[in-house]
Design a protein around this motif. Structure first.
Motif, PDB file in Angstrom:
ATOM      1  N   LYS A  65      41.737  41.896  31.717  1.00 10.04           N
ATOM      2  CA  LYS A  65      43.072  41.794  31.137  1.00 10.04           C
ATOM      3  C   LYS A  65      43.024  41.375  29.681  1.00 10.04           C
ATOM      4  CE  LYS A  65      45.441  40.712  35.469  1.00 10.04           C
ATOM      5  NZ  LYS A  65      46.233  39.710  36.212  1.00 10.04           N
ATOM      6  N   ALA A  66      42.036  40.526  29.330  1.00 13.79           N
ATOM      7  CA  ALA A  66      41.894  40.084  27.943  1.00 13.79           C
ATOM      8  C   ALA A  66      41.180  41.102  27.074  1.00 13.79           C
ATOM      9  CB  ALA A  66      41.145  38.758  27.898  1.00 13.79           C
ATOM     10  N   GLY A  67      40.629  42.151  27.672  1.00 15.62           N
ATOM     11  CA  GLY A  67      39.927  43.168  26.913  1.00 15.62           C
ATOM     12  C   GLY A  67      38.482  42.857  26.634  1.00 15.62           C
ATOM     13  N   LEU A  68      37.941  41.824  27.274  1.00 15.43           N
ATOM     14  CA  LEU A  68      36.533  41.449  27.048  1.00 15.43           C
ATOM     15  C   LEU A  68      35.596  42.235  27.962  1.00 15.43           C
ATOM     16  CD1 LEU A  68      37.037  37.585  26.819  1.00 15.43           C
ATOM     17  CD2 LEU A  68      36.917  39.240  24.947  1.00 15.43           C
ATOM     18  N   ALA A  69      36.118  42.805  29.034  1.00 16.83           N
ATOM     19  CA  ALA A  69      35.291  43.578  29.960  1.00 16.83           C
ATOM     20  C   ALA A  69      35.898  44.961  30.102  1.00 16.83           C
ATOM     21  CB  ALA A  69      35.212  42.877  31.312  1.00 16.83           C
ATOM     22  N   PRO A  70      35.037  45.952  30.324  1.00 18.22           N
ATOM     23  CA  PRO A  70      35.574  47.312  30.490  1.00 18.22           C
ATOM     24  C   PRO A  70      36.466  47.407  31.721  1.00 18.22           C
ATOM     25  CG  PRO A  70      33.264  47.246  31.071  1.00 18.22           C
ATOM     26  CD  PRO A  70      33.569  45.921  30.469  1.00 18.22           C
ATOM     27  N   ALA A  71      37.453  48.293  31.647  1.00 18.92           N
ATOM     28  CA  ALA A  71      38.397  48.463  32.753  1.00 18.92           C
ATOM     29  C   ALA A  71      37.725  49.125  33.935  1.00 18.92           C
ATOM     30  CB  ALA A  71      39.603  49.287  32.296  1.00 18.92           C
ATOM     31  N   GLU A  72      38.306  48.918  35.112  1.00 20.63           N
ATOM     32  CA  GLU A  72      37.781  49.526  36.346  1.00 20.63           C
ATOM     33  C   GLU A  72      38.088  51.014  36.352  1.00 20.63           C
ATOM     34  OE1 GLU A  72      38.002  48.736  41.191  1.00 20.63           O
ATOM     35  OE2 GLU A  72      39.362  47.707  39.799  1.00 20.63           O
ATOM     36  N   VAL A  73      37.175  51.772  36.908  1.00 21.68           N
ATOM     37  CA  VAL A  73      37.290  53.227  36.933  1.00 21.68           C
ATOM     38  C   VAL A  73      37.519  53.659  38.377  1.00 21.68           C
ATOM     39  CG1 VAL A  73      36.168  55.410  36.375  1.00 21.68           C
ATOM     40  CG2 VAL A  73      35.773  53.406  34.944  1.00 21.68           C
ATOM     41  N   ASP A  74      38.467  54.634  38.573  1.00 23.77           N
ATOM     42  CA  ASP A  74      38.725  55.132  39.925  1.00 23.77           C
ATOM     43  C   ASP A  74      37.753  56.239  40.263  1.00 23.77           C
ATOM     44  OD1 ASP A  74      39.568  57.140  38.315  1.00 23.77           O
ATOM     45  OD2 ASP A  74      41.652  57.138  38.960  1.00 23.77           O
TER      46      ASP A  74
ATOM     47  N   LEU B  98      37.740  36.945  40.240  1.00 27.14           N
ATOM     48  CA  LEU B  98      38.886  36.506  39.450  1.00 27.14           C
ATOM     49  C   LEU B  98      38.552  36.433  37.967  1.00 27.14           C
ATOM     50  CD1 LEU B  98      40.377  33.679  41.722  1.00 27.14           C
ATOM     51  CD2 LEU B  98      41.214  36.012  41.417  1.00 27.14           C
ATOM     52  N   GLU B  99      37.338  35.938  37.645  1.00 24.38           N
ATOM     53  CA  GLU B  99      36.926  35.878  36.246  1.00 24.38           C
ATOM     54  C   GLU B  99      36.815  37.274  35.644  1.00 24.38           C
ATOM     55  OE1 GLU B  99      33.362  33.680  36.091  1.00 24.38           O
ATOM     56  OE2 GLU B  99      34.307  31.715  36.480  1.00 24.38           O
ATOM     57  N   LEU B 100      36.298  38.201  36.421  1.00 26.23           N
ATOM     58  CA  LEU B 100      36.175  39.578  35.935  1.00 26.23           C
ATOM     59  C   LEU B 100      37.560  40.189  35.668  1.00 26.23           C
ATOM     60  CD1 LEU B 100      34.386  42.005  35.273  1.00 26.23           C
ATOM     61  CD2 LEU B 100      34.451  42.607  37.706  1.00 26.23           C
TER      62      LEU B 100
END
Length: 520
Positions: free
Chosen positions: A25-34, A18-20
């Motif tokens: 969503k806040a842009g602090l972590a890279p987005a998930e890649v398919d 949930l934290e990830l």
């Protein structure tokens, strides 16, 4: 158990997940890649019962290679199709044309084997219409339509240039001034300009149906921004109504203004002028024709309705002109320059004529004999008198030959004599027949005796004895119907009197009697 432990997440792992997601969503972590290396939007919600469509086992980019061949044999193989010789299907499933002699017997023209593929898909995966779809194939459709549009523009440009050249070549005045030549050259140069550039001057780029982004579309036919809006022409509250949804104003906003100075007179002016009025008449004609029983519908078959309306107008004008010609031929045309007849110009007189209350002439002019609407003194079929000049036996006829048939041919005096002779002959025959008629033979009524012989004339029946005989006959009939009433010792009497015979005859049942069933 291994699968269950692998899919199970502890409370700590779930919290980290949930934290990830919040950090993404806040842009602090890279987005998930398919699986294709593309980023997945973290703002799209994922429910527990939803799976990623990219990882769906029913989704596949590879699909059946239609029409692919793998191997072609030189001779027939055992178990192959008897018609074409391929190993991948049997004769019943063969899609080739049935041969007179199949490949099994001719051993010639062996068809290659098809490429057979299998995908492990469930019920929905097999019926997914987008499985194996390649979007790049749609570029061929786009290219086809673009080529067609380019050909159309090229053809229109050629026709426009051809018309201008013909117009310039057919000018009669070859010694025109140089200014006219320059203007013609400018027209040709303008026609040679790219059509797409000429069409772009009225294009307005605008974002259509997008919220903060998306595709852009072209909105045409906007009003010129230098013009005054309809609702600003008259700011009076009680002036013409303006509908903001359709941007229409039917009434004239400035009815008191000079019509030569105002450029807008309301939308009703457009509805009652030009082709709009003609279209309205076309609709009315279609409705009236449909009510009268004709199979016509403006929306279902507009071309047919317009063709019928044109033919109706042509027939109407033709009928109107024929009626006008007949009236002018009968009564004349006062507007034409033809002189009036002399009878009409000099037909006035000063003779005094006196009429009664009913309109009949009393004095001043001879009363005219009323004429019949039928032709007078017209003799047909060699007759010398008219029909109705002779009457006999409630029938009209001709006096010249005394015939009562209107279309008969006149026979003159000979016909009259022959008719009288036939009447006399008929009367003589009727009199001879009446005299020779014999009287009907009267048959004597024979009274039969009660016992089958002739009844003597001097026979007299005793009424008392007849009543006793009738009573005895009734008792005898009762004994016949019920044998229990018959006595043990029976006395026979062979003597039969006339009264007994008459009682038997009266009590006897006749088989031809229609009331025999109601006697007992």
């Amino acid at each position: 158990m291994a699968t269950a432990s692998a899919s199970f997440k502890s409370r700590e792992d779930h919290r980290k997940q949930l934290e990830l997601e919040e950090a993404r969503k806040a842009g602090l972590a890279p987005a998930e890649v398919d699986e294709d290396g593309k980023e997945i939007n973290p703002h799209i919600p994922h429910l527990k019962h939803q799976r990623k469509w990219k990882s769906d086992p029913n989704y596949t980019k590879s699909w059946y290679d239609r029409g692919a061949k793998i191997f072609q044999a030189n001779k027939y193989r055992k178990g192959a199709c008897e018609n074409c010789g391929a190993m991948t299907h049997d004769k019943k499933s063969c899609m080739e044309r049935p041969r007179i002699l199949g490949a099994k017997w001719t051993n010639m023209q062996i068809a290659p084997d098809e490429k057979v593929e299998s995908f492990e898909l469930d019920y929905d995966g097999k019926r997914d219409r987008w499985n194996g779809y390649d979007p790049s194939t749609y570029t061929r459709v786009i290219a086809e339509y673009e080529a067609r549009e380019e050909a159309r523009k090229k053809y229109l440009k050629e026709q426009q240039l051809k018309k201008l050249e013909d117009k310039n070549g057919n000018k009669e005045n070859k010694d025109a001034s140089s200014d006219e030549d320059v203007e013609d050259d400018l027209k040709i140069d303008e026609a040679k300009v790219d059509e797409s550039k000429q069409m772009d001057f009225a294009k307005v780029e605008k974002r259509v149906r997008t919220t903060g982004g998306g595709s852009t579309g072209t909105v045409r036919n906007l009003r010129i921004r230098e013009d005054t809006a309809k609702y600003l022409l008259n700011l009076d509250v009680n002036s013409a109504y303006y509908d903001p949804k359709t941007r229409s104003m039917r009434e004239d906003p400035l009815p008191d203004m000079d019509p030569n100075e105002k450029f807008y007179s309301g939308d009703n002016q457009n509805r009652l002028s030009g082709q709009a009025l003609e279209f309205k008449q076309l609709n009315i004609h279609a409705w009236e024709a449909f009510e009268k029983g004709q199979e016509i519908h403006m929306q279902a078959a507009p071309s047919q309705a317009e063709l019928l309306y044109r033919s109706f107008k042509i027939k109407k004008e033709k009928l109107k002109s024929e009626t006008k010609e007949k009236i002018m031929e009968k009564y004349g045309n006062a507007a034409s320059g033809e002189p009036l007849p002399r009878e009409l110009l000099l037909g006035q007189s000063e003779r005094e004529i006196e009429y009664d209350r009913t309109g009949r002439i009393i004095k001043g002019q001879d009363t005219s004999v009323p004429r019949s609407k039928y032709e007078e003194d017209v003799y047909i079929n060699n007759h010398t008198s008219v029909w109705g000049s002779w009457w006999k036996d409630h029938q009209w006829g001709y006096k010249c030959c005394r015939q009562t048939i209107k279309n008969s041919y006149c026979t003159g005096l000979a016909g009259i004599e022959a008719a009288e002779a036939s009447v006399d002959l008929m009367k003589a025959n009727m009199a001879r027949k009446e005299s020779a008629q014999e009287e009907p033979v009267q048959h004597e009524e024979k009274r039969l005796a009660t016992w089958g012989t002739d009844v003597p004339e001097d026979l007299v029946l005793d009424k008392k004895k007849l009543a006793e005989s009738l009573k005895k006959e009734d008792e005898r009939r009762k004994e016949e119907r019920d044998e229990r009433k018959r006595k043990y010792n029976v006395k026979w009497n062979d003597e039969v009197t006339a009264e007994d015979m008459e009682a038997y005859r009266m009590k006897r049942i006749h088989h031809d009697d229609p009331m025999k069933d109601f006697l007992h």
